[in-house]
Design a protein around this motif. Structure first.
Motif: not given
Length: 205
Positions: A144-150
């Motif tokens: 669930g951390d993809l948005r933070a990574w992007q």
């Protein structure tokens, strides 16, 4: 009945200036023979995860894995746990830049440098190179951390960095993330992709 966590706590108190009596008693009761001295809790997460994946229970083998809170604490830990203190065998894993601290700490208590294993840059660098950024992105997505990574990679400060460098920075940008991903990334390693410093450390125990 005492467990290895109690021994860790006793050692932490001893390092902070308390009595070493409890640590000595627990070491004898638990049959502690080896102390693995690591810089921080993310290193502990990786080592303990990899050992568990290999079916090993380090505590039952008399091995205590300790986070020291930084490489500059090595002298204090080595002095208390090595030959001047509890006379445990010392093993360590450190970042390349911190090796001089470990060298001096081990030499001061006449511990063998054969028990010292060095990451090329740091543990995160080893894990990122072993898994590759695309595989880690899959894990980030599943957590669930993809948005933070992007969002992170779009920052101006990241534009001139290579993808592996960005990933290393990302893993350390939020409290607790480095520890959590040390466990997750280590668990995702295939047997042929385990970083040499981790493999060599476990084989030495």
């Amino acid at each position: 009945m005492a467990d290895m966590g109690a021994f860790r706590d006793a050692v932490t108190g001893w390092v902070a200036g308390g009595s070493g009596e409890s640590a000595g008693e627990l070491a004898e009761e638990l049959g502690v023979r080896t102390a693995v001295l690591l810089e921080g809790p993310s290193d502990v997460a990786a080592v303990e995860t990899l050992a568990a994946l290999g079916g090993r229970d380090l505590a039952s083998e008399g091995v205590c894995v300790l986070a020291m809170g930084g490489a500059m604490s090595i002298g204090r830990y080595a002095g208390l746990l090595g030959s001047p203190g509890l006379r445990l065998r010392l093993v360590g894993l450190c970042d390349e830049a911190e090796k001089p601290f470990y060298d001096r700490g081990f030499d001061r208590v006449h511990a063998s440098r054969a028990g010292l294993f060095v990451c090329t840059a740091d543990l995160e660098d080893e894990l990122v190179r072993a898994l590759g950024v695309p595989r880690i992105e899959e894990i980030i997505h599943s957590e669930g951390d993809l948005r933070a990574w992007q969002t992170f990679v779009r920052q101006p400060a990241q534009q001139n960095r290579l993808p592996p460098q960005r990933m290393r920075r990302f893993l350390g940008t939020k409290k607790g993330r480095k520890i959590r991903y040390a466990h997750l990334l280590t668990r995702a390693l295939t047997p042929t992709r385990i970083p040499a410093p981790l493999t060599d450390l476990l084989e030495s125990l």
